[in-house]
Write a protein that holds these residues in place. Structure first.
Motif, PDB file in Angstrom:
ATOM      1  N   ASP A 141       0.839  -1.199   0.000  1.00 50.23           N
ATOM      2  CA  ASP A 141       0.000   0.000   0.000  1.00 50.23           C
ATOM      3  C   ASP A 141       0.870   1.244   0.000  1.00 50.23           C
ATOM      4  N   PHE A 142       0.646   2.115  -0.960  1.00 54.22           N
ATOM      5  CA  PHE A 142       1.431   3.351  -1.064  1.00 54.22           C
ATOM      6  C   PHE A 142       0.757   4.426  -0.221  1.00 54.22           C
ATOM      7  N   MET A 143       0.892   4.292   1.093  1.00 62.27           N
ATOM      8  CA  MET A 143       0.257   5.264   1.984  1.00 62.27           C
ATOM      9  C   MET A 143       1.077   6.549   2.124  1.00 62.27           C
ATOM     10  N   THR A 144       2.367   6.513   1.800  1.00 67.07           N
ATOM     11  CA  THR A 144       3.230   7.690   1.928  1.00 67.07           C
ATOM     12  C   THR A 144       3.118   8.546   0.668  1.00 67.07           C
ATOM     13  N   PHE A 145       1.922   8.994   0.380  1.00 65.43           N
ATOM     14  CA  PHE A 145       1.609   9.546  -0.941  1.00 65.43           C
ATOM     15  C   PHE A 145       1.920  11.040  -1.051  1.00 65.43           C
ATOM     16  N   HIS A 146       1.205  11.901  -0.330  1.00 64.93           N
ATOM     17  CA  HIS A 146       1.415  13.354  -0.374  1.00 64.93           C
ATOM     18  C   HIS A 146       1.037  13.943   0.981  1.00 64.93           C
ATOM     19  N   PHE A 147       1.626  15.028   1.348  1.00 62.69           N
ATOM     20  CA  PHE A 147       2.823  15.699   0.872  1.00 62.69           C
ATOM     21  C   PHE A 147       4.033  15.081   1.568  1.00 62.69           C
ATOM     22  N   ARG A 148       5.180  14.992   0.899  1.00 61.60           N
ATOM     23  CA  ARG A 148       6.375  14.434   1.527  1.00 61.60           C
ATOM     24  C   ARG A 148       7.469  15.490   1.587  1.00 61.60           C
ATOM     25  N   LEU A 149       8.136  15.573   2.747  1.00 57.94           N
ATOM     26  CA  LEU A 149       9.349  16.366   2.875  1.00 57.94           C
ATOM     27  C   LEU A 149      10.426  15.428   3.412  1.00 57.94           C
ATOM     28  N   LEU A 150      11.580  15.403   2.762  1.00 58.09           N
ATOM     29  CA  LEU A 150      12.628  14.468   3.138  1.00 58.09           C
ATOM     30  C   LEU A 150      13.978  15.149   3.172  1.00 58.09           C
ATOM     31  N   ARG A 151      14.877  14.550   3.904  1.00 66.74           N
ATOM     32  CA  ARG A 151      16.231  15.078   3.994  1.00 66.74           C
ATOM     33  C   ARG A 151      16.989  14.735   2.716  1.00 66.74           C
ATOM     34  N   ARG A 152      17.705  15.709   2.204  1.00 63.71           N
ATOM     35  CA  ARG A 152      18.520  15.454   1.026  1.00 63.71           C
ATOM     36  C   ARG A 152      19.536  14.343   1.297  1.00 63.71           C
ATOM     37  N   ARG A 167       6.585   5.012 -14.466  1.00 60.11           N
ATOM     38  CA  ARG A 167       5.557   5.429 -13.512  1.00 60.11           C
ATOM     39  C   ARG A 167       5.993   4.940 -12.129  1.00 60.11           C
ATOM     40  N   ALA A 168       5.294   5.394 -11.094  1.00 60.85           N
ATOM     41  CA  ALA A 168       5.517   4.946  -9.714  1.00 60.85           C
ATOM     42  C   ALA A 168       6.949   5.169  -9.233  1.00 60.85           C
ATOM     43  N   GLU A 169       7.617   6.155  -9.811  1.00 58.50           N
ATOM     44  CA  GLU A 169       8.991   6.450  -9.403  1.00 58.50           C
ATOM     45  C   GLU A 169       9.059   6.941  -7.961  1.00 58.50           C
ATOM     46  N   ASP A 170       7.998   7.635  -7.490  1.00 59.89           N
ATOM     47  CA  ASP A 170       7.999   8.096  -6.101  1.00 59.89           C
ATOM     48  C   ASP A 170       7.716   6.947  -5.136  1.00 59.89           C
ATOM     49  N   TYR A 171       6.906   5.988  -5.553  1.00 58.86           N
ATOM     50  CA  TYR A 171       6.672   4.801  -4.729  1.00 58.86           C
ATOM     51  C   TYR A 171       7.962   4.003  -4.564  1.00 58.86           C
ATOM     52  N   ASP A 172       8.677   3.810  -5.656  1.00 59.43           N
ATOM     53  CA  ASP A 172       9.967   3.119  -5.600  1.00 59.43           C
ATOM     54  C   ASP A 172      10.926   3.846  -4.662  1.00 59.43           C
ATOM     55  N   LEU A 173      10.962   5.177  -4.742  1.00 58.65           N
ATOM     56  CA  LEU A 173      11.836   5.953  -3.856  1.00 58.65           C
ATOM     57  C   LEU A 173      11.432   5.769  -2.399  1.00 58.65           C
ATOM     58  N   CYS A 174      10.140   5.829  -2.106  1.00 65.58           N
ATOM     59  CA  CYS A 174       9.681   5.688  -0.719  1.00 65.58           C
ATOM     60  C   CYS A 174      10.002   4.308  -0.159  1.00 65.58           C
ATOM     61  N   LEU A 175       9.901   3.273  -0.973  1.00 64.65           N
ATOM     62  CA  LEU A 175      10.273   1.933  -0.515  1.00 64.65           C
ATOM     63  C   LEU A 175      11.746   1.891  -0.123  1.00 64.65           C
ATOM     64  N   ARG A 176      12.597   2.520  -0.928  1.00 67.99           N
ATOM     65  CA  ARG A 176      14.030   2.527  -0.611  1.00 67.99           C
ATOM     66  C   ARG A 176      14.337   3.401   0.598  1.00 67.99           C
ATOM     67  N   HIS A 209       1.639  -1.742 -13.160  1.00 69.90           N
ATOM     68  CA  HIS A 209       2.821  -2.503 -13.585  1.00 69.90           C
ATOM     69  C   HIS A 209       4.076  -2.021 -12.873  1.00 69.90           C
ATOM     70  N   TRP A 210       4.294  -0.702 -12.851  1.00 69.44           N
ATOM     71  CA  TRP A 210       5.530  -0.190 -12.262  1.00 69.44           C
ATOM     72  C   TRP A 210       5.513  -0.263 -10.740  1.00 69.44           C
ATOM     73  N   SER A 211       4.347  -0.179 -10.140  1.00 66.53           N
ATOM     74  CA  SER A 211       4.255  -0.376  -8.687  1.00 66.53           C
ATOM     75  C   SER A 211       4.616  -1.815  -8.323  1.00 66.53           C
ATOM     76  N   TYR A 212       4.161  -2.741  -9.144  1.00 65.60           N
ATOM     77  CA  TYR A 212       4.519  -4.152  -8.944  1.00 65.60           C
ATOM     78  C   TYR A 212       6.037  -4.337  -9.055  1.00 65.60           C
ATOM     79  N   GLN A 213       6.649  -3.696 -10.039  1.00 65.89           N
ATOM     80  CA  GLN A 213       8.098  -3.791 -10.186  1.00 65.89           C
ATOM     81  C   GLN A 213       8.816  -3.238  -8.955  1.00 65.89           C
ATOM     82  N   ALA A 214       8.327  -2.108  -8.446  1.00 67.44           N
ATOM     83  CA  ALA A 214       8.956  -1.499  -7.268  1.00 67.44           C
ATOM     84  C   ALA A 214       8.865  -2.412  -6.056  1.00 67.44           C
TER      85      ALA A 214
END
Length: 243
Positions: A141-152, A167-176, A209-214
């Motif tokens: 579940d991509f619950m970390t959707f909006h708004f996000r502030l993160l440390r560089r 697609r889903a590049e932000d979901y992939d980032l949040c997982l990492r 598809h891209w969420s599944y890949q992530a």
């Protein structure tokens, strides 16, 4: 930071929501990804009036490469982005930055959000906001959707946006990010996610598809792929109702 591609209908409202922030000390990069409408002119109009705004006009690359390049063009300690058709609540930056300022153990904070329609009418709190955050639940579940502030620093630590994701590049980032830092859920609706025809319909299959890949890649990174696999189910249903 906002990446733009042919968003002239909504862009002015997005920019104005950033300029209305109660937290005034920020830089705002507007990265135009080769728009063919009036988006670039709109961005340049606002940048001419406020020196916190900087416009970059780039050839069209696609969302993930443009997002990665736009982030690389920023200099702030904290990173956040607003889609070019969405709105940020006035206190969003102030509240999320204050949390990162006082909690050095947290690498990312995310907020709740309301859905708005194409005309900007409020459709209420998203059901996604009601999903409790855990590192493991984020696999499904991509619950970390909006708004996000993160440390560089944590963004750099995980390698940033993966530009190969269509697609889903932000979901992939949040997982990492979840694999290297605590994530905090600020349970206040500080973002307005706009749903309209061009972001709801034709992108859904690609997003799945891209969420599944992530998620699959995250299982492997976490050493769980020998125990678990993620099954992908895409279903469609038609029904007949009386008029």
């Amino acid at each position: 930071m906002t990446t733009i591609y042919n968003r002239q209908q909504y862009l002015a409202a997005t920019i104005e929501s950033i300029l209305a922030q109660t937290h005034r000390d920020f830089e705002y990069v507007l990265w135009d990804d080769g728009s063919t409408d009036d988006s670039l002119a709109i961005a340049q109009h606002y940048a001419a009036q406020d020196d916190r705004l900087r416009v970059v006009a780039a050839p069209h690359q696609g969302l993930a490469p443009a997002l990665k390049a736009a982030i690389a063009a920023t200099t702030g300690t904290y990173l956040g982005w607003v889609d070019s058709d969405d709105l940020l609540a006035p206190t969003a930056l102030a509240q999320t930055a204050a949390l990162l300022d006082t909690r050095p153990d947290i690498g990312m904070v995310y907020t709740d959000y309301h859905v708005i329609n194409a005309q900007g009418q409020d459709q209420g709190l998203s059901k996604r906001c009601q999903i409790p955050y855990t590192k493991d639940q984020l696999l499904l579940d991509f619950m970390t959707f909006h708004f996000r502030l993160l440390r560089r620093s944590v963004y750099d630590q995980v390698g940033g946006i993966n530009p190969t994701f269509e697609r889903a590049e932000d979901y992939d980032l949040c997982l990492r990010l979840a694999e290297v830092t605590p994530v905090h859920h600020l349970q206040q609706p500080l973002y307005y996610y706009r749903q309209h025809a061009s972001n709801v319909t034709h992108n859904q299959l690609a997003m799945i598809h891209w969420s599944y890949q992530a998620s699959t890649q995250a299982l492997k990174r976490r050493g769980l792929d020998h125990k678990y696999a993620i099954d992908l189910h895409v279903t469609s249903q038609f029904s007949i109702r009386r008029k």
